[in-house]
Design a protein around this motif. Sequence first.
Motif, PDB file in Angstrom:
ATOM      1  N   TYR A  18       1.845   9.167 -10.905  1.00 54.71           N
ATOM      2  CA  TYR A  18       2.689   8.394  -9.999  1.00 54.71           C
ATOM      3  C   TYR A  18       3.100   7.068 -10.639  1.00 54.71           C
ATOM      4  CZ  TYR A  18       1.960  11.766  -6.332  1.00 54.71           C
ATOM      5  OH  TYR A  18       1.985  12.920  -5.610  1.00 54.71           O
TER       6      TYR A  18
ATOM      7  N   GLU B 113       0.868  -1.190   0.000  1.00 50.42           N
ATOM      8  CA  GLU B 113       0.000   0.000   0.000  1.00 50.42           C
ATOM      9  C   GLU B 113       0.899   1.232   0.000  1.00 50.42           C
ATOM     10  OE1 GLU B 113      -3.786   0.713   0.951  1.00 50.42           O
ATOM     11  OE2 GLU B 113      -2.888   2.410  -0.060  1.00 50.42           O
ATOM     12  N   VAL B 114       0.513   2.191  -0.800  1.00 45.46           N
ATOM     13  CA  VAL B 114       1.352   3.371  -0.958  1.00 45.46           C
ATOM     14  C   VAL B 114       0.833   4.507  -0.086  1.00 45.46           C
ATOM     15  CG1 VAL B 114       2.213   5.026  -2.610  1.00 45.46           C
ATOM     16  CG2 VAL B 114       1.826   2.687  -3.315  1.00 45.46           C
ATOM     17  N   GLY B 115       1.677   5.050   0.716  1.00 46.91           N
ATOM     18  CA  GLY B 115       1.273   6.160   1.579  1.00 46.91           C
ATOM     19  C   GLY B 115       1.160   7.446   0.791  1.00 46.91           C
ATOM     20  N   ALA B 116       0.673   8.480   1.426  1.00 43.85           N
ATOM     21  CA  ALA B 116       0.411   9.727   0.718  1.00 43.85           C
ATOM     22  C   ALA B 116       1.697  10.508   0.416  1.00 43.85           C
ATOM     23  CB  ALA B 116      -0.538  10.593   1.530  1.00 43.85           C
TER      24      ALA B 116
END
Lengths: 265, 187
Positions: free
Chosen positions: A37, A4-7
């Motif tokens: 991204y 999961e990619v953080g902000a």
Amino acid sequence: MIKEVGAQDMTPLLQVNSLTKMYGARIGCKDVSFDLYPGEVMGIVGESGSGKSTLLNAMAGYHAPDQGEVIFDTRADGPQDTLKMSEPERRMLGRTDWAFVHQPARDGLRMSVSAGGNIGERLMAVGGPHYGEIRAQAADWLGRVEISDSRIDDRPSAFSGGMQQRLQIARNLVTGPRLVFMDEPTGGLDVSVQARLLDLLRGLGREMGLSAIIVTHDLAVVRLLADRLMVMKDGHEVESGLTDQVLDDPQHAYTQLLVSSVLQV
Amino acid sequence: MIELENVSKSFTLHNQGSAVIPVMERVNLTVGAGECVGLVGASGAGKSTLMRLIYGNYLAAAGRVMVGDLDVAQAAPRHIIARRRETLGYVSQFLRVVPRVAALDVVAEPLLAVGTPLEAARDKAASLLAQLNIPERLWSLSPTTFSGGEQRVNIARGFAYAYPALLLDEPTASLDAKNPRHGADPG
């Protein structure tokens, strides 16, 4: 597992800031900004003349824009404005980390060179391996785009439209680019060929973790290929967001018109 | 796991006299991990709209739509997509996939998206299709080509990857009386 990619923890692969291209007094595209991204696929939709192809060509460096920045996160030096790069630097980028899939396919192929040569050319341009290795990679890529390797010495002029498009995709992806620009990738193909190509593009995109910007007027194509969508009208962005959200719950009057105008089979 | 706070939704039809259709106002809902919540109501009550708001398919006009620690009403597309890939599944009676892709591959796709090797993904897909009573000779066909295919393949696809949270919107609506039982008990 994909994490999961953080902000905050990611640098955009591409940052487009206030990009403007004028044709004299007429607007090509105006003040377009977005971040792309790594791994994201963005669709750009709009009618003919909405500025979507102009935007694509301005980003890719084919048409010099009048204003704005196109910042790419380069492997060696981090984020760089590609519009300020020297011509050799930009050409190198175009052969390595960037790829451009043209419409029609013959615009992106060398029609007088064999299929294997078309794929090998990009490898050679980056000082690739020796001949045997290049030919082996070309054969491998023909297989990946579902062209029999018995056709490796044939010229693309002997190929069908769908095969030419698949060859163009192989030629572009062989160097493992990080960003692919696509102009109407399924344009001009029979619907039966389109479906196969869409499945192929989805598979390759997933395997290679590609980022892509896809210009099309076909809303069904972006629904299947793009994570997010930008809707353009008269050179301006009118709406953007998650692809299925923009298509199923359009907020802007023009997007509502566009979505409700699609013919049902 | 899922928490809605004061969620409102209306549709503005710009090309039809800017008619505003209010659908829901100030809805609150909390679903904890492991909980199974049913939504009932007449057609038009807003059941599907609520599900679509949670999935990020509809844009909330006001309020917060939390899925884990992510507010789907505000989040960037890439964060919603990551949530859908790893956390939140969605099964409806409609299936949107590339035409002419084999049912087996349609079911395996969510597993491939999280990095499961092809062999393992196909094995899991095969066992789900078998559980849903789809004969093996149909697995290489597109789900649109056989009866009840879209619905049953959609259910199999929804259960291929073990999502921590799953939204089921009338997933068995158009199946016959014998088949829903297979759908309702996927193990």
